[in-house]
Design an enzyme around this catalytic site. Structure first.
Site, mmCIF file in Angstrom:
data_model
loop_
_atom_site.group_PDB
_atom_site.id
_atom_site.type_symbol
_atom_site.label_atom_id
_atom_site.label_comp_id
_atom_site.label_asym_id
_atom_site.label_seq_id
_atom_site.Cartn_x
_atom_site.Cartn_y
_atom_site.Cartn_z
ATOM 1 N N ASP A 11 0.837 -1.197 0.000
ATOM 2 C CA ASP A 11 0.000 0.000 0.000
ATOM 3 C C ASP A 11 0.877 1.254 0.000
ATOM 4 O O ASP A 11 2.018 1.220 0.467
ATOM 5 C CB ASP A 11 -0.906 -0.035 1.244
ATOM 6 C CG ASP A 11 -2.095 0.891 1.105
ATOM 7 O OD1 ASP A 11 -2.369 1.367 -0.018
ATOM 8 O OD2 ASP A 11 -2.765 1.149 2.131
ATOM 9 N N HIS A 28 2.634 3.684 -8.943
ATOM 10 C CA HIS A 28 2.370 2.281 -9.304
ATOM 11 C C HIS A 28 3.542 1.687 -10.095
ATOM 12 O O HIS A 28 3.890 0.519 -9.921
ATOM 13 C CB HIS A 28 1.063 2.168 -10.100
ATOM 14 C CG HIS A 28 -0.143 2.552 -9.303
ATOM 15 N ND1 HIS A 28 -0.397 2.038 -8.046
ATOM 16 C CD2 HIS A 28 -1.160 3.419 -9.557
ATOM 17 C CE1 HIS A 28 -1.518 2.565 -7.574
ATOM 18 N NE2 HIS A 28 -1.996 3.416 -8.461
ATOM 19 N N LEU A 122 10.748 -20.186 -5.070
ATOM 20 C CA LEU A 122 9.710 -19.415 -4.391
ATOM 21 C C LEU A 122 8.337 -19.686 -5.013
ATOM 22 O O LEU A 122 8.196 -19.746 -6.227
ATOM 23 C CB LEU A 122 10.028 -17.924 -4.514
ATOM 24 C CG LEU A 122 9.069 -16.971 -3.792
ATOM 25 C CD1 LEU A 122 9.294 -17.029 -2.286
ATOM 26 C CD2 LEU A 122 9.237 -15.545 -4.292
HETATM 27 C C1 IPE Z 1 -5.699 -2.680 -0.531
HETATM 28 O O1 IPE Z 1 -5.250 -1.377 -0.651
HETATM 29 C C2 IPE Z 1 -5.636 -3.384 -1.844
HETATM 30 C C3 IPE Z 1 -4.303 -3.548 -2.398
HETATM 31 C C4 IPE Z 1 -3.180 -3.266 -1.803
HETATM 32 C C5 IPE Z 1 -4.259 -4.115 -3.709
HETATM 33 P P1 IPE Z 1 -6.260 -0.163 -0.814
HETATM 34 O O2 IPE Z 1 -5.426 1.061 -0.777
HETATM 35 O O3 IPE Z 1 -7.142 -0.350 -1.982
HETATM 36 O O4 IPE Z 1 -7.139 -0.303 0.507
HETATM 37 P P2 IPE Z 1 -8.020 0.756 1.266
HETATM 38 O O5 IPE Z 1 -8.956 1.350 0.282
HETATM 39 O O6 IPE Z 1 -7.077 1.790 1.811
HETATM 40 O O7 IPE Z 1 -8.682 -0.014 2.361
HETATM 41 C C1 IPE Z 2 -1.398 0.308 -3.440
HETATM 42 O O1 IPE Z 2 -1.196 1.679 -3.433
HETATM 43 C C2 IPE Z 2 -1.638 -0.250 -4.822
HETATM 44 C C3 IPE Z 2 -3.043 -0.563 -5.100
HETATM 45 C C4 IPE Z 2 -4.018 -0.599 -4.242
HETATM 46 C C5 IPE Z 2 -3.361 -0.906 -6.481
HETATM 47 P P1 IPE Z 2 -2.412 2.702 -3.429
HETATM 48 O O2 IPE Z 2 -2.754 3.043 -4.842
HETATM 49 O O3 IPE Z 2 -3.533 2.204 -2.598
HETATM 50 O O4 IPE Z 2 -1.732 3.977 -2.738
HETATM 51 P P2 IPE Z 2 -2.404 4.932 -1.676
HETATM 52 O O5 IPE Z 2 -2.901 4.078 -0.551
HETATM 53 O O6 IPE Z 2 -3.504 5.656 -2.368
HETATM 54 O O7 IPE Z 2 -1.294 5.833 -1.261
HETATM 55 MG MG MG Z 3 -4.040 2.405 -0.621
#
Ligand code: IPE
Ligand code: IPE
Ligand code: MG
Length: 231
Positions: A11, A28, A122
């Site tokens: 995240d 990303h 892995l």
């Molecule tokens: C959870 O992250 C999903 C992934 C890491 C793929 P999100 O950023 O989407 O989760 P929320 O919305 O903060 O709960």
């Molecule tokens: C995690 O990073 C990747 C996905 C959920 C696809 P985020 O895109 O959720 O990044 P934040 O949480 O908005 O910073």
């Molecule tokens: Mg996120």
């Protein structure tokens, strides 16, 4: 001791980019690169299973342009996995409902899973269009169909059998869950499988999460006293 199975909620890609004045998609891109770094390091450290959450069933709610960018990156990532499967000695599985993914991506996934089956380094599980509740709904439907067709009896249903209907069949439960970037929730990840795992949260956003951070997390894991309801 290195955990046998580590699950990661990666995240913070968006926040990482925003802090640098960059578009979320730049986060990303950086995050996708880091998957390769961390999975290679985990393998070298002796981790047998690594399960990463890269796109949830809820993430379709994001702007279409961001969804498209993530899917493009994942497509490239899977192509690289296919190219490097032998060199990396990685067996790859995709968790989640694949039917909603682009047909080209579904084809690539089928090929990758088939080709990488023979590698025994892995075990890398990548959760794409994954949601734990959705996984449980799909498993329950299949169980109900198998009861209706007489293949199984309601009395045969055990927790082990349920595990075998989930996307993670053949994968042992995670020992350790890591979530980066400060949020302390599961966001619909592996609700069944994480029943007895140790949880670890770090403020470091995923694109900055380094091999050193992974080592520090594992040190913390080793300070934990794992219990399973016993004394
Ligand atoms: C959870 O992250 C999903 C992934 C890491 C793929 P999100 O950023 O989407 O989760 P929320 O919305 O903060 O709960
Ligand atoms: C995690 O990073 C990747 C996905 C959920 C696809 P985020 O895109 O959720 O990044 P934040 O949480 O908005 O910073
Ligand atoms: Mg996120």
């Amino acid at each position: 001791m290195v955990p046998n199975h580590i699950a990661i909620i990666l995240d913070g890609n968006g926040r990482w980019a925003k802090k640098r004045g960059l578009p979320r998609t730049a986060g990303h891109t950086q995050g996708a690169k880091n998957i390769e770094t961390i999975s290679r390091a985990a393998y070298k450290m002796g981790v047998k299973y690594l399960t990463i959450y890269v796109f949830s069933t809820e993430n379709w709610k994001r702007p279409q342009s961001e969804v498209d960018a993530i899917m493009k990156l994942l497509n490239n990532y899977l192509s690289n996995c296919l190219k490097n499967a032998k060199k990396n000695n990685m067996q790859v599985r995709i968790l989640g409902d694949k039917t909603r993914l682009d047909p080209d991506m579904q084809k690539k996934i089928a090929e990758l899973e088939e080709v990488s089956k023979q590698y025994d380094g892995l075990n890398l599980n990548v959760a794409i269009n994954y949601g734990s509740r959705d996984e449980i709904v799909r498993a329950t439907r299949t169980i109900a169909e198998d009861v209706r067709s007489g293949k199984i009896n309601p009395d045969d249903i055990t927790d082990e059998m349920i595990s075998n209907y989930l996307d993670t069949r053949e994968v042992p439960d995670p020992d350790f869950l890591i979530r980066t970037s400060g949020e302390e929730r599961l966001s619909n990840y592996l609700l069944w499988q994480l029943a007895y795992s140790e949880f670890y949260f770090t403020d470091v956003p995923w694109p900055d999460f380094s091999v050193k951070d992974l080592e520090m997390a594992i040190e913390e894991y080793n300070r934990r006293n794992r219990r399973y309801g016993n004394v």
